[in-house]
Design an enzyme around this catalytic site. Structure first.
Site: not given
Ligand code: GLN
Length: 468
Positions: A63, A138, A162
């Site tokens: 990532k 994400s 994420s």
């Molecule tokens: N979807 C969650 C957020 O938007 C988690 C994001 C993540 O785990 N990086 O914060």
């Protein structure tokens, strides 16, 4: 492609295959940086290694919020466009030392804020199972690349789901370790009390091998725990002697019918192979989303203060001589809408008049959420089983205008992040052709047992089959 432990694979041959696959997968927009020269150099490096290493020429994608010296790290943000780190993340050094090849840097929601990989400054990622749908987020780029068969494993990051959520949407394995099990040194900070480098794998074994390689204490991250690295679990024959709790709060009556059917099927299989299944309760989990969306933005607002146009990335030209204007314009142009929203919310909940009402209260609720899990595990529940997501992958554009609807995509995954627990998503079936994931949650530092159980389920379920 990935090779078995200790077996020598040719880096050169693997690099060639991986390059062809990366080119073929371009329409997914899952990758932000890769190059033939870098992959060739990685291949030459692993081919020159004396011993094959545990990951023997396994190509791995990262990532793009994990820093690398040989490629840019952008966090899918304009504010870091072209930024190249002067050091490698600890996880990158560990992967390379084990014989893995870094194949690509993957697309993400900007600064890992989002649940669909639509909040990238460089365009949305498509779900390989249906390009009109999102891959989740994400870490959507990493999930999509593994699902498309480009790489057998990839790293993502978790602050609140994420990796598990996109793993579920893309039909791959996604594992979040316990907080502190894997070094965060070189993972760009979002919510420092929540962030975990996490792993995607085509199979439980691929994910286990990668996690065991990257886990263990690191002097560069004081929050890593002083425990030996996780071992790759020995295969279990069955689930006899294990108790699985199904928390009723994670099976609401309006759960998607396909997801509900897939979870019923999984629970039946657990029983058939000797596990005991019982209903349990995690009463405070209903507060997990609001609690997470106070704590994570608060920490993000502090962590993102460093992107000021002075220390990193592009700087707004035209406001020289006025430092406030320089900050304002650089940050206003460099951050996307969702990141700006988080900085505003985070700054608000930390501000003098609201700190007690929001931030301090959220910290208290966080403790209650963690306590719920502790009580169940103390009462003899070995693992929890829940859906990973309330629905299969949704359509692109469906939630982009409604931040709260987007946040609710994480309703089953952010409580474990708040509690610092290990959890994973395993593909367990399909609903109308789309993958459905089941989530397993274990007590702190019991990744090994959790993965061994996932291995049994992987053997006993047909993840490609429709469920009813
Ligand atoms: N979807 C969650 C957020 O938007 C988690 C994001 C993540 O785990 N990086 O914060």
């Amino acid at each position: 492609m990935s090779g078995k432990v200790g077996k020598r694979e040719s880096g050169k041959a693997t690099a060639r295959e991986t390059i062809a696959r990366l080119v073929k997968a371009e329409p997914l927009n899952a990758v932000l940086h890769w190059s033939q020269e870098l992959l060739d150099a990685e291949a030459a490096r692993v081919d020159a290694m004396g011993a094959p290493g545990a990951l023997a020429a396994m190509p791995i994608a990262l990532k793009d919020n994990i820093v690398t010296v040989e490629q840019p790290t952008t966090c899918a943000s304009r504010i870091l466009e072209g930024y190249v780190s002067p050091y490698n993340a600890t996880v990158v050094d560990r992967l390379r030392a084990a014989g893995a090849m870094i194949a690509a840097k993957t697309n993400l929601d900007e600064f890992a804020m989002g649940s669909s990989t639509e909040h990238s400054a460089f365009g949305r990622v498509k779900n390989p199972h249906d390009p009109s749908r999102v891959p989740g987020g994400s870490s959507g780029g990493s999930a999509a690349l593994v699902a498309a068969g480009v790489v057998p494993a990839a790293l993502g990051s978790e602050t609140g789901g994420s990796v598990r959520q996109p793993a579920s949407f893309c039909g791959v394995v996604g594992v979040k370790p316990s907080y502190g099990r894997v070094s965060r040194y070189g993972l760009v900070a979002f919510g420092s009390s929540l962030d975990c480098v996490s792993v995607f794998g085509r199979t439980v074994d691929d994910a286990s091998r990668v996690l065991s390689t990257i886990s263990g204490p690191d002097p560069f991250d004081a929050t890593t725990v002083n425990r030996p690295p996780m071992r790759v679990p020995k295969p279990l024959a069955d689930l006899r002697g294990l108790t699985f709790g199904l928390p009723r709060e994670y099976f609401p009556t309006d759960l998607d019918a396909g997801v509900a059917a897939a979870l019923r099927h999984t629970a039946d299989r657990i029983r058939q192979v000797g596990g005991e299944v019982r209903e349990v309760s995690l009463p405070n989990s209903s507060y997990a989303v609001p609690t997470y969306y106070i704590i994570a933005p608060a920490e993000a607002a502090a962590n993102l203060a460093r992107y000021d146009g002075v220390r990193y990335g592009p700087r707004h030209i035209g406001s020289e001589g006025d430092i406030r204007a320089l900050y304002r314009t650089t940050r206003g142009e460099g951050f996307g809408e969702e990141v700006r929203r988080r900085i505003l919310v985070g700054t608000y909940v930390l501000s003098a008049g609201y700190y007690d009402a929001y931030y301090r209260k959220a910290q208290r609720v966080r403790a209650l959420i963690a306590e719920d899990f502790r009580q169940l595990f103390d009462a003899g529940v070995d693992l929890l089983l829940t859906p990973t997501t309330p629905t299969p992958a949704f359509k692109a554009g469906e939630k982009t205008e409604d931040p709260v609807a987007m946040y609710l995509a994480d309703v089953f995954v952010c409580s474990m992040s708040l509690a610092g627990l290990p959890a994973l998503s395993l593909p367990v079936g399909r609903s109308e052709g789309l993958p459905v994931g089941a989530q397993l949650v274990a007590p702190h530092f019991e990744e090994e047992r959790m993965l061994a159980v996932a291995g049994v389920l992987e053997q006993n379920l047909d993840a490609g089959a429709e469920v009813r």
